[in-house]
Design an enzyme around this catalytic site. Structure first.
Site, mmCIF file in Angstrom:
data_model
loop_
_atom_site.group_PDB
_atom_site.id
_atom_site.type_symbol
_atom_site.label_atom_id
_atom_site.label_comp_id
_atom_site.label_asym_id
_atom_site.label_seq_id
_atom_site.Cartn_x
_atom_site.Cartn_y
_atom_site.Cartn_z
ATOM 1 N N LYS A 1 -11.216 -0.094 7.774
ATOM 2 C CA LYS A 1 -11.528 -0.966 8.919
ATOM 3 C C LYS A 1 -11.180 -2.429 8.644
ATOM 4 C CE LYS A 1 -15.248 1.806 10.837
ATOM 5 N NZ LYS A 1 -16.512 1.693 11.546
ATOM 6 N N LYS B 1 -21.177 -3.302 7.932
ATOM 7 C CA LYS B 1 -20.458 -2.050 8.183
ATOM 8 C C LYS B 1 -19.665 -1.627 6.948
ATOM 9 C CE LYS B 1 -18.809 -1.811 12.595
ATOM 10 N NZ LYS B 1 -18.122 -2.306 13.813
ATOM 11 N N GLY C 1 -21.312 6.124 12.466
ATOM 12 C CA GLY C 1 -22.442 5.192 12.398
ATOM 13 C C GLY C 1 -23.048 5.056 10.999
ATOM 14 N N GLU D 1 -19.997 -8.157 10.499
ATOM 15 C CA GLU D 1 -19.531 -8.638 11.810
ATOM 16 C C GLU D 1 -20.674 -9.331 12.528
ATOM 17 O OE1 GLU D 1 -18.186 -5.298 14.094
ATOM 18 O OE2 GLU D 1 -16.222 -5.269 13.152
ATOM 19 N N HIS E 1 -18.866 -0.574 25.220
ATOM 20 C CA HIS E 1 -17.875 -0.005 24.306
ATOM 21 C C HIS E 1 -16.719 0.484 25.177
ATOM 22 C CE1 HIS E 1 -16.567 2.740 20.852
ATOM 23 N NE2 HIS E 1 -15.819 3.110 21.883
ATOM 24 N N HIS F 1 -25.479 4.923 17.836
ATOM 25 C CA HIS F 1 -24.044 4.665 17.689
ATOM 26 C C HIS F 1 -23.188 5.917 17.925
ATOM 27 C CE1 HIS F 1 -25.475 0.897 16.252
ATOM 28 N NE2 HIS F 1 -25.905 1.374 15.109
ATOM 29 N N LYS G 1 -21.649 8.539 20.776
ATOM 30 C CA LYS G 1 -21.426 8.576 22.223
ATOM 31 C C LYS G 1 -22.091 9.787 22.875
ATOM 32 C CE LYS G 1 -17.130 6.413 21.056
ATOM 33 N NZ LYS G 1 -15.779 6.686 20.577
ATOM 34 N N GLU H 1 -10.761 0.946 19.494
ATOM 35 C CA GLU H 1 -12.109 0.756 20.028
ATOM 36 C C GLU H 1 -12.486 -0.723 20.061
ATOM 37 O OE1 GLU H 1 -14.302 4.937 19.086
ATOM 38 O OE2 GLU H 1 -14.779 3.297 17.730
ATOM 39 N N ARG I 1 -6.805 9.776 15.404
ATOM 40 C CA ARG I 1 -6.906 11.220 15.699
ATOM 41 C C ARG I 1 -7.231 11.405 17.166
ATOM 42 N NH1 ARG I 1 -12.272 11.141 16.734
ATOM 43 N NH2 ARG I 1 -13.524 9.782 15.436
#
Ligand code: ADP
Length: 442
Positions: free
Chosen positions: A116, A157, A164, A199, A207, A234, A236, A274, A290
Site C-alpha cells: 500500500k 494501517k 481490515g 493516514e 467509500h 471495514h 463491505k 479504492e 484482482r
C-alpha cells in the site's frame, strides 16, 4: 483459447468463474478441501481434486498442492478468484515459473500495488489525490510531528493489509504507543510483514471505488464506480452502482486520472482503485489487483462480463472497446448475504434445511448454497450475493426489498432482515450514508 482452467477457490466465486469458462468452452478443474467434497463448484466442474484438509492454510492456501493439482490435470491457466491466493505475488510467480498462466496481473504488479505504501507513491506521482499520510512510522518524533500537523484522529494501517487487519484508529495521544504495538503484531501475524504507515482518519467519508480493465497492449478502460460505504468493521455489506453522490464530471475526472495511472505502470487485467470521498474530494486508499466480490453490479450496469474479460486479457487479447463505448445504464445494488447471527454478527455455520432463492426480472443470485448442503465453519461467512438491477435506483431498491422478502434460507442464521432494515432506512433511500453507517448496530 485456454483448454483447461483450474479454479483456485471455493464458494460462489468458484462457481462464477466456472460459469464463464463453460460459456467459453473451456474445461474446468475444481480444487477443494476435505470439508468441501460435496460443494457445488466441485459437482459442476469437469474434474476435481482434493488439495488438503479443512483448514484453509492447508488447502486453499497450499501452494505446492495447488500447483501439483494444476500440473496433474494439465491445466493451462489458474484463476485465483478473490481472497485466498488472489493477491499473493509468490503464488503468481510460482505459476509463471511453471509456465501456467495466472489469470490476473503479473506478479510484478501484484507486488507493487499490493504494497500500500508503494501504491500510494505511484498514485501520488501520477497526480491522483491520496489520503494525507506518513510512511515511516519508526521515528516517533516524525509521527508526533505528523499528528501535530494534521491533528487526531489518525489511522494506523499495515503496508500489506487486507480485510481490515492491522488497522487501528488513534483518537488520543496516549493511545498511540499501544496502537502501534498491537497493529504491528497483528500485521506480522496476518501478512508476515509488520511494516505500518499512518493516514489522516477521515471520519464520515464515502467509500467509492473505480473498476479498471486493462490489456497487455497498453489499453486501459474504466468501468465506472461502486459506492461501498455500507460496511461493518471495514468489511463491505451493500454496494451500489452508480453512486448517488457523484456528478458526471467528477466521475469522469477521477476515472481519467485512474486510467492514466494504470497506463503509466502498464497494468494488465482487472483491478480496483479504492478511494475515500469527502466534501467532494477523492483520497486514494489502495488498489485491489484482482476481481472484487462486488464485481456483479458493474457487470449489470455495463453489460460487460468481467471474468471473461480477465480470461481474454490473460490470453493477450486486445480490448476492442473504446472508453466512449462504456455506458453506465440503469442501477444495480448488491447485498452480501452472510451466515451469521443477525445481532451479534457471529458466524453461523450449519446445514441448509430449506432453500428458496428469489427470481424474476432484474434479480441475480450468485451463490453456492443449495438445500441439503452444509456451510462449513472454516471459511468466510458469505453464502450468497443478491443483486438487483433496474432502470433507476428507486425501482432497484423496490426490487431488492421484494427479493429479500422472497429469500428463504433455513438452517443457518443470516443477515437478510438486517439488509431489509438498511435498504429501507432514510439514509440509504436518500443516499446520505457514509462508512460509519453501521456503528448504530454495534
Ligand atoms: P483493507 O485492505 O484492510 O480492507 P482499506 O485500506 O481498503 O483496508 O480500508 C478499508 C476500510 O477502512 C475503508 O473502506 C474505510 O471504511 C476504512 N478506512 C481506511 N482508511 C481510512 C481513513 N484514512 N480514514 C477513515 N476510514 C478509513
Amino acid at each position: 483459447m485456454f483448454k483447461k482452467i483450474l479454479i483456485a477457490n471455493r464458494g460462489e466465486i468458484a462457481l462464477r468463474i466456472l460459469r464463464a469458462c463453460k460459456e467459453l468452452n473451456i474445461k474446468t478443474v475444481a480444487i477443494h478441501s476435505e470439508a468441501d467434497e460435496s460443494a457445488i463448484h466441485v459437482k459442476m466442474a469437469d474434474e476435481s481434486i482434493c488439495v488438503g484438509p479443512a483448514s484453509a492454510q492447508l488447502s486453499y492456501l497450499n501452494i505446492p498442492a495447488i500447483v501439483t493439482a494444476a500440473t496433474l490435470t494439465n491445466a493451462d491457466a489458474i484463476h485465483p478468484g478473490y481472497g485466498f491466493l488472489s493477491e499473493s505475488k509468490r503464488f503468481a510467480e510460482i505459476i509463471e515459473e511453471h509456465k501456467i498462466k495466472f489469470i490476473g496481473p503479473t506478479s510484478k504488479h501484484i507486488g507493487i500495488m499490493g504494497d500500500k505504501i508503494k501504491a500510494r507513491r505511484i498514485m501520488r506521482d501520477n497526480g491522483v489525490p491520496i489520503v494525507p499520510g506518513l510512511h515511516d512510522v519508526n521515528d516517533i518524533n516524525q509521527v508526533n510531528k505528523f499528528i501535530d500537523e494534521i491533528g487526531l484522529p489518525i489511522i494506523i494501517k499495515a503496508a500489506s493489509g487486507g480485510g481490515g487487519k492491522g488497522m487501528r484508529i488513534v483518537k488520543k495521544n496516549n493511545e498511540l504507543k499501544n496502537a502501534l504495538g498491537s497493529a504491528k503484531i497483528e500485521a506480522k501475524k496476518s501478512f508476515n510483514n509488520d511494516i505500518l504507515y499512518i493516514e489522516k482518519f477521515i471520519s464520515t467519508p464515502k467509500h467509492i471505488e473505480i473498476q479498471i480493465l486493462a490489456d497487455a497492449h497498453g489499453n486501459v478502460l474504466t468501468l465506472g464506480e461502486r459506492d461501498c460505504s455500507i460496511q461493518r468493521k471495514h468489511q463491505k455489506l451493500i454496494e451500489e452502482c452508480p453512486s448517488l453522490c457523484l456528478e458526471e464530471n467528477e466521475r469522469q475526472e477521477i476515472s481519467e486520472l485512474c486510467r492514466k495511472a494504470m497506463m503509466s505502470i502498464g497494468y494488465e487485467g482487472v483491478g480496483t482503485l479504492e478511494f475515500l470521498y469527502d466534501n467532494k474530494k477523492f483520497y486514494f486508499m489502495e488498489m485491489n489487483t484482482r476481481l472484487q466480490v462486488e464485481h456483479p453490479i458493474t457487470e449489470m450496469v455495463t453489460q460487460i462480463d468481467l471474468v471473461k474479460e480477465q480470461i481474454f486479457a490473460a490470453l493477450g487479447e486486445k480490448i476492442t472497446k473504446k472508453q466512449d463505448d462504456i455506458l453506465l445504464k440503469g442501477h444495480a445494488i448488491e447485498c452480501r448475504i452472510n451466515a451469521e447471527h443477525p445481532e451479534t454478527f457471529i458466524p453461523s455455520p450449519g446445514n441448509i434445511k430449506q432453500y428458496y432463492q428469489p427470481g424474476g426480472l432484474g434479480i441475480r443470485v450468485d451463490s453456492s448454497i443449495y438445500q441439503g448442503c452444509s456451510v462449513p465453519p472454516y471459511y468466510d461467512s458469505l453464502i450468497a450475493k443478491l443483486i438487483t438491477y433496474a432502470d433507476n435506483r428507486e425501482d432497484c431498491i423496490k426490487k431488492m426489498k421484494r427479493a429479500l422478502e422472497e429469500y428463504i434460507i433455513v438452517g443457518v442464521d443470516t443477515n437478510i432482515q438486517l439488509h431489509q432494515k438498511i435498504i429501507q432506512s432514510d439514509e440509504f433511500i436518500t443516499g446520505n450514508y457514509y462508512i460509519n453507517y453501521m456503528s448504530r448496530f454495534d
